[in-house]
Structures are given as C-alpha cells and as structure tokens.
Design a protein around this motif. Sequence first.
Motif, mmCIF file in Angstrom:
data_model
loop_
_atom_site.group_PDB
_atom_site.id
_atom_site.type_symbol
_atom_site.label_atom_id
_atom_site.label_comp_id
_atom_site.label_asym_id
_atom_site.label_seq_id
_atom_site.Cartn_x
_atom_site.Cartn_y
_atom_site.Cartn_z
ATOM 1 N N ALA A 434 0.764 -1.312 -0.162
ATOM 2 C CA ALA A 434 0.019 0.060 -0.010
ATOM 3 C C ALA A 434 0.852 1.351 0.025
ATOM 4 O O ALA A 434 1.861 1.276 0.539
ATOM 5 N N GLU A 435 0.291 2.308 -0.608
ATOM 6 C CA GLU A 435 1.025 3.679 -0.321
ATOM 7 C C GLU A 435 0.553 4.500 0.283
ATOM 8 O O GLU A 435 -0.876 4.702 0.395
ATOM 9 N N HIS A 436 1.341 5.118 1.011
ATOM 10 C CA HIS A 436 0.940 6.335 2.235
ATOM 11 C C HIS A 436 1.232 7.737 1.517
ATOM 12 O O HIS A 436 2.141 7.941 1.487
ATOM 13 N N CYS A 437 0.172 8.241 1.322
ATOM 14 C CA CYS A 437 0.494 9.822 1.139
ATOM 15 C C CYS A 437 -0.603 10.487 1.953
ATOM 16 O O CYS A 437 -1.262 11.340 1.424
ATOM 17 N N LEU A 438 -0.818 9.987 3.064
ATOM 18 C CA LEU A 438 -1.989 10.457 3.985
ATOM 19 C C LEU A 438 -1.973 12.145 4.093
ATOM 20 O O LEU A 438 -2.991 12.743 4.084
ATOM 21 N N ARG A 439 -0.878 12.318 4.469
ATOM 22 C CA ARG A 439 -0.724 14.130 4.945
ATOM 23 C C ARG A 439 -0.917 14.872 3.503
ATOM 24 O O ARG A 439 -1.255 15.961 3.982
ATOM 25 N N GLU A 440 -0.659 14.241 2.583
ATOM 26 C CA GLU A 440 -0.513 15.243 1.066
ATOM 27 C C GLU A 440 -1.784 14.769 0.494
ATOM 28 O O GLU A 440 -1.628 13.734 -0.250
ATOM 29 N N PRO A 441 -3.042 15.183 0.590
ATOM 30 C CA PRO A 441 -3.959 14.864 -0.513
ATOM 31 C C PRO A 441 -3.584 14.994 -1.877
ATOM 32 O O PRO A 441 -2.968 16.001 -2.200
ATOM 33 N N GLY A 450 3.330 19.626 -10.673
ATOM 34 C CA GLY A 450 4.875 20.290 -10.377
ATOM 35 C C GLY A 450 5.319 20.853 -9.235
ATOM 36 O O GLY A 450 6.165 21.696 -9.016
ATOM 37 N N GLU A 451 4.276 20.663 -8.429
ATOM 38 C CA GLU A 451 4.409 21.200 -6.727
ATOM 39 C C GLU A 451 5.352 20.344 -6.159
ATOM 40 O O GLU A 451 6.324 20.813 -5.329
ATOM 41 N N PHE A 452 5.755 19.126 -6.453
ATOM 42 C CA PHE A 452 6.605 18.379 -5.997
ATOM 43 C C PHE A 452 7.706 17.749 -6.914
ATOM 44 O O PHE A 452 7.232 17.521 -7.834
ATOM 45 N N ARG A 453 8.906 17.594 -6.357
ATOM 46 C CA ARG A 453 10.051 17.101 -7.525
ATOM 47 C C ARG A 453 10.386 15.955 -6.917
ATOM 48 O O ARG A 453 11.080 16.079 -5.731
ATOM 49 N N LEU A 454 10.598 15.162 -7.664
ATOM 50 C CA LEU A 454 11.484 13.845 -6.907
ATOM 51 C C LEU A 454 12.874 14.086 -7.425
ATOM 52 O O LEU A 454 13.414 14.587 -8.284
ATOM 53 N N ASP A 472 9.618 19.805 -2.351
ATOM 54 C CA ASP A 472 8.647 20.996 -2.821
ATOM 55 C C ASP A 472 9.439 22.428 -3.016
ATOM 56 O O ASP A 472 10.608 22.403 -2.822
ATOM 57 N N ARG A 473 8.485 23.374 -3.229
ATOM 58 C CA ARG A 473 9.155 24.434 -3.834
ATOM 59 C C ARG A 473 10.223 25.304 -2.930
ATOM 60 O O ARG A 473 10.892 25.992 -3.078
ATOM 61 N N GLU A 474 9.613 25.115 -1.453
ATOM 62 C CA GLU A 474 10.559 25.665 -0.610
ATOM 63 C C GLU A 474 11.648 24.900 -0.058
ATOM 64 O O GLU A 474 12.400 25.275 0.782
ATOM 65 N N GLY A 475 11.800 23.722 -0.816
ATOM 66 C CA GLY A 475 13.106 22.956 -0.273
ATOM 67 C C GLY A 475 12.726 21.800 0.908
ATOM 68 O O GLY A 475 13.532 21.410 1.447
#
Lengths: 487, 495
Positions: A434-441, A450-454, A472-475
């Motif tokens: 399963a994948e969790h990305c619960l804090r980030e809808p 483009g908000e997040f960059r791998l 993310d954009r702020e680092g």
Amino acid sequence: MSNELISGVVSQQDWSLYRKGEADQERHKQKLNKVLKKNLADIIADEGIIMSDGKKVVKVPVRSLDQYKFVLDPNSRKSAGTGKGDSKKGDIIYQKGKGTQGKGKGPGAGEEAGDEYYEAEITIEELQALLFEDLGLPYLDPTKKPEFVVEKIRFDKVRKTGLMNNLDKRRTILNTIKRNALAGNPGVKPIKPEDLRFKTWSKKLVPKSNAVILAMMDVSGSMGNYEKYIARSFFFWMSRFLRTKYTNVEIVFIAHHTEAKVVTEEQFFHRGESGGTMCSSAYTLALDLVAKYYSPQDYNIYAFHFSDGDNWGYDNPKAISELKKLCEVCNAVGYGEIVSEWSGNYTTLFKLYQEELVKRIGNFNQVIIKDKSDVYGALHAFFRPSWDTDAEFVNAPPVALSVIEERPVAISINYLSKPALPVGAIEPYPTGIAEHCLREPDFDARVAKGEFRLISEFLGSFTDLPIQVYEDREGIEIKRYKTLYRR
Amino acid sequence: MFAKVHEQNRMKIDEMKELILKKAEELGLDFFPTIFEIVPANVLYTFGAYAMPTRYSHWSFGRDFFRMKTMYDYGMGKIYELVINSNPCYAFLMEDNTVTQNMLIIAHVLAHNDFFKNNCRFKETRRDMVEAMALAANKITEYEKKYGKDRVEELIDAASSIAYHIDPYGKTLPAKKKKEKVKETPYDDLWNLEIRKQVVKVEPTFKAKKIPETPEFDILRFVINHNRSLEPWQKDVLTIIRDEMFYFWPQIETKLMNEGWATYWHLHILRELELDTAQTIDYAAMHAGVVTPSPYKINPYYVGWKIFEDIRERWDNPTEEEIAKGREPGKGLEKIFEVRANETDASFIRNYLTEKLVEDLDLYIYEKTDKLPEPENPRPWYKQEKEREWWIVEEKKWEKIRDALAGSYATHGIPLISVEDANYRGQFGTGILLKHHHEGSPLHEVYCSNTLAYVSMLWNCEPVYLHTIAKDDDMEVTVSYDPQEHKVSWDVRGD
C-alpha cells in the motif's frame, strides 16, 4: 548675485592633526565596553571565542549603542522601491532566510532599516581583562609573571661512581650478567667494579608555579554536542584564568562512562561514546594520576567534573568517597551539572554532593548549568577570590542559574506514521503493498502539476522497498514510502 | 612632495571651479559665495557623522564616524562631498577625488547652494549656523568641565531622544480665550429674556489650569518652559539641541527635491562644458553610480532628478489641451526654478509624480512579511520556519503609490506625539501624559519604552504615560513608565 564678493574659493588647510571623530569614537568604545560587561554572560560563551583555537582577535557581534527615540515600527511600515521595469503585484523582490540564493540580490549595507549590528573586534586578552575584572579577579599581566623557582633534587641519573648507599642494584647485576655472558661464564659472580652503577641526582629548577587541571567529563550517551560545548566553554576560561596565576598550566583530559580513560583534547570534546555512567571511575583515575605524576607538593591541582548527574545509583557512595579523597589533594574541586530542559530539578547525585561534600568540605563547589549564559555564572561561582588555596572558603549554596533560553527547534516533517484507526475499524488498505501519502492529499496529481519534484529514490534498508524523496518549492523534503501489509 | 601634489591638484580644481561657476550663473543658478575646502577622508567622514564641522562632541557621532569610515575602508560606500547651508556656503571635497569627480561635485554643490538660498522653507534658517554651532559647542564643553561629562552627556542623550518632536509650523493651537459677552448698555441684560431665565451658576474663581491647555506638539519647548527644576545650564543645552533641529528641519523636509535638483544641474552644467572623451566617460560613470535605482528604497538622486526632467519636458512641450488652458511652450526652465522655490518633498510628489513617471520608474510599494501570500501557499497550516521573510510587491496603482509616498514624506517616519497633560494621574502616580497620534503605523515598542525613560529624566523623574494603539491587536493602550522600578507596562485602556 553680488559681484564684489568672490563667488567661489578653493582652499586646502592642514587637517593632519584633526582628531575630532576619533576622540568621540573612543568615547563610544568606552560606553560599548560598559555594555559588553553587562552582557559578558552571553559573549564569553560565544562560539567564535571558544572555538577560536588560539586566534588572537575575535569578532563578537555587538549592537552598536542605540539612540532611543520615538520611531515607527519598521516591520509594520511599507516601503517603496524602483524596479527593473516589469514589476507587478505579488513579485518577490527579496527573500531572507534559507534558500536566498537566486532570489534577488539582498539590500546593501545601509539599505536595510532596523537593527544595526557591527562586529566589535576584540582581542581575547581584552575580553579576558573585562571578564576577570568583572569576576573580581586580579588580572596579572602574563608578561610579568614572577618566576618562582625552586631547586629540587631528582634522582634521575646513573653513573659509574657514587655512594654505596645509592647503588642501583638492578643495573649492576644486569651488567655483571652481560659481562659474564660475553666472557662465556654465565652467572652473577663475580661482580667487578666496572659493573657497578649508582643512582645519582641532578638539581632541577622546578617552577613552583605549576598547576594542573584534571578535566573530567562524562561521555556517556546522555552527553551530546551541546553539553560538550558547555564543558569546553568552561574549561577554556578556566585554563585562561589559571594561566594568569601559574606559569605552567597542564590540562589532563579524563573521559569516562563506566570506565575512565585519559584522552586527548580532541577526543575529549569530539568523540561520542555511549553506555552507562559511573562517576567514581573518573575520580579513581584522577587520584591515580595525582599519585603517579602530579604530586601535590609540586602542583596546584584543580579538578573539575562535568556530567548530567545521571549516575548509577549503587556507584554514588563510592563516588563520594573518591571525591573526598580528591578534595584532600587538590586546591579546589568542582562539579558542574549540565541539565537540559526535560530533566527535572537537581539529580540525586547533585543532592548527595550537596549533603556530603559542599556542606562539609571547604574546597568543593558545584553548579548547575542550563545554557550558554550560565557558563559565566559558573565561572563566577568558582572563581570568586575566596575559592583559592590559602584563603578562607565560605560554603556557597549551589548556584542554580538562569531560565532556559528558548532554543530554536528544527521542524522536521516526518511522514512515517500511519494514522491511528479506531479499534474495530476495517483497514481501508488491502493486503499487499500500500502507499501512504495521507498527509498530502492528491499527491500524485500535485506531482504532475509540478508542486513536488522527485530528487532521489533508494531502497529502504529494512524493508527493501523503494523510498522516494520529493522536494517541494521551499526545499522541504517529503519521503514517500511503500509499506508491506500483512494480515 | 605631498604638498606639491596637493598644490597642483588644488590649482586644477581652482580652474575647474571658475569654469563651472561661470556656467552655473549663465544657466540661472543663484547661490551664496562658496568656499570649497579640500579635506582628507577622515575629516570628511567626521563632518559627515557630525553633519556640521563645528558641532559639539557626543558618542553617537563617534559611533557614526566609525561606521562610515569602516564602510569607506572596506569599499562599501563613499561620501564624495558635504555642503552646508550657510552664507558663505562651505563645501568639503574629498582629497582622493579625481579632477573630473571634483568637477561633477562642484556643480552638484552649487545647485545645493542655490536650493538652500531659494527654497521657501529655508528662508528663516540661520546662515551663520557654523559659527553659532561653534559657540554652542564651546558652551557645552564648558558645562562638561563644570558639571561633569557624564551629566551633560546624559542630558544630551535625553534631549536627542525627543528632539525630532518640534513644531516648526505651529500645530500647537493657541489656547482659546473665553469670549465674554460685551454689554453695550447697562440695561441690555434686562432686555435679554434668555439671560434672565438662565440659572446663575457660581463658578469657583480658582481653577487649576490644565497644563498644557491645548496639546503641545513641541515637546522640548514644553520641557524648557514648564520644568521649573531645570537648572539654567540644562535649559541652555536643551535650547541648543532644539535650535539645531530647527536649523536641520527644512533639510529633512526637502531631501528628495534637493538631491534631485543637484543631480539635474550637475548633469546639465557639465553637458555644457567641453569635456574630452576620458573626462566624459569618467563623469558619466560617476553620475550613473549616484543615480542607480534601488529595488528596496527610493533613491532621491534618481527619483528627484527624473521628476525635474519630467517637469522641464512637460512645460517645454505642453500638450494641446494644456496650451488651450494657457500654458506657453518653452517655459520648462522657468517652471523648475519656480518648483524648487515653492515645494517640499510631500507637495513635490503629490503635485508632480505622474502616472507616466510611476510607470517609467517602475515604482512600487512592497511589504515585508513572514507569510507567503495565500494563493502561493498550499499548506496554510504549516508554520513557516523562523527567520524567513519575504519582501513582496504590494501596490502598483499609481495614485495609491503617489499618495503613500507623499504621506510618508510628509511625516518622515517621525511619529506625531504631543504632550497632553502634565498632571495626569496614572497607575504609578502623577506624571506627564503624551499622546501618539496614530496615522496608520504603530510605534516600535522597545524604542518607545526606552524613550519614555528619557522623557521621565527630563521631567524630574516622574512617571510618564503614553496613549497609543498597539501593534498586534489594534487596541488602545496606555504605556506607563515607572521611574522607581525602571520598568514599563503596556495596558489596554478601559475607558
């Protein structure tokens, strides 16, 4: 425009002796020194000094003296500026803090309103003078130290002639055996005159003014970098003070956890250890060293121990008895307890020491240190002129020092934990991976936007499942985990 | 050898000066006779820190001198010249300047001189201030010898803290006298039935006068006049400080215009002279350095100059509409001379900062915030890290920019504070009450608290109270200073 008068004249007088600015600058410096004195507590523990590693001049950020007047709050004021020609509402013209690279050149010197700091260059000697003056200590000019020298007899030579009383039997026998063996005649007899060796002495001029600091520190798991830094600050000033009094000051570093060991200064301050704490081990080692190398007749011994007070209970009686012995041979013994905000008030060790040692023995003192500015108070507590070899010592209560200064806490985002499900709820994720990305809808959607960059991907060391790190954009980093579920 | 070099240099500058003086007069500038003194760097920085060559000694000047000199030594900023409002006008040139630099500076200085002589606000200023300050400095030195440097220094510190709150244009209203009914005949009152119906009130003959009767905006003057326990020498020192502020006040009010005017003329005068290529490049470089626009503040040299150019242009070549209304073309030069005589920064901006100028200069208002603006912040629940600040352009509408700028030049960032009551009963006893007339910006709290301590010192160490509006929650507060405990308390006002 009057025509009779000369409309303009160029003149150049001799200004070489003009010193008005410098004179008032001196005055400013005097006032600044007064302020420095008031803030010594903060300045002396400043990293720039403690880590200066022998540099003579140290820069200390000091606010220049303010002239107070009624002013509008600069942060609430809006300012105006001129742009490059295409500015629009919402443009960020400057960014302060992390990640300012690339976000516009910052305002130049003098452009920023508000706090004015400049770095006062102060030599360590000046600071030392201020500090010792403040502590009420006599500041002895290091170049003018009186040399107290004493002739001492040391038996450290061996000669072929001497008094029979001073026969070095061991060496003599060895020589006999050697000679006999070479002659093909093993054995001890006969002893010939040329085998004889005698211990004899040389006169040594030993500076009477010798001091040794036995620096003991608890390097168990509970002592972190911050605690070590506090200890280092203290030892820095302690050694400087003692150097003004004694020609030769040696520092012996003893690090201990359950066992004690003599270490180098580097290891003392930088190496981490772990394990439990047995303070008595350090004291025993210290006593050992005193017995072997630092005789109280030749050395003024100052012993100091830093710990967080978390001693193993059954070790306490031994610690106390060893400390008592140490107090007998030292000029002064001190104990500093470095506490962090989450531990309670004085530890058992502290209280015990208070009972057994502070109240009963003259030359023992202890302090609690909670933050950098307490170092100053610790120095104060220990180096008041009364804490000295010959003077009368007044029992001082333990000095519990200032309120904890709020240390900035780094905010770390940790997306590890699964949200707690109420008891009995059906787990919404199927078995398997399963994948969790619960804090980030809508994480995937936002990655696509483009908000997040791998930025990296690797395999977890326990699960061998992939972990992706996004930025993310702020680092700020976000880790994305895949978790294995089992039913 | 140094003397010789200096001698040569000086003679060259002398030649230049003659050329430029002639040209300036030709173009219409009207200035006092000028003395150009060539000085070494530390002397110029001393004068820069003190603002006048003959000012009294104070540690704050020493601090500023050190700061400026350090910046110069590290190549971070340079003062080229200093010019004094006086007759004859004194100007100081830096020894290390090149000849071309000095040419630009001399032209610049002459324009400043013309501004000082002709702008309306300067009409009342002392033109012999250099000598007056020398006398004042002597007096202060005498007091220092007599009463001790510490006492005098303390007094000067306290006076300087409220020195900016003077009242050059009479915001303080004179107390209104009660009008008495003038009886024309002894029988008038019989005819006036109204009066007979009134109940006669017996008024006490003695009433404590409220001091001050109307709010007093000149705090130093108030202290000098009403503090009975000041010794004569102390009153003298306070008067010296107040007079100095009066002298400098017009310069504070016209900084933008003055620099713009001087920049305009150093450009135009030098354009008229015949310079060779090397000199032209030199002066163009220096001019460019001086007028570099800044994204973080208004560069007065740049903005002032551009406004004057714009006025010249618009009055030289008026639009048809304007011609129809009576404006003749070719009056640009006349107009800028008129403007320099009649305006101050606030009115200059309000009247002459046009939409086109705002666009051309790309002016904006920005604010400093520690929160990213909403649309860009996807996670408003996330608390920003400390120490982060963003400076964001907030306003681009030209009228709002013009109004905001004119407003800020009208107040110069000095909060409006008046003395309301010298016998106010507050929580620490009877003391002096001040009021901050809030114009949209709150006070800097730490500075405010410390300044109250100074005011108390000037007012017999009595408690001091200040009515203002707090920064965070916009509530009306009273700030009270207790001289016994040396502490300040901020309390919300119940009434």
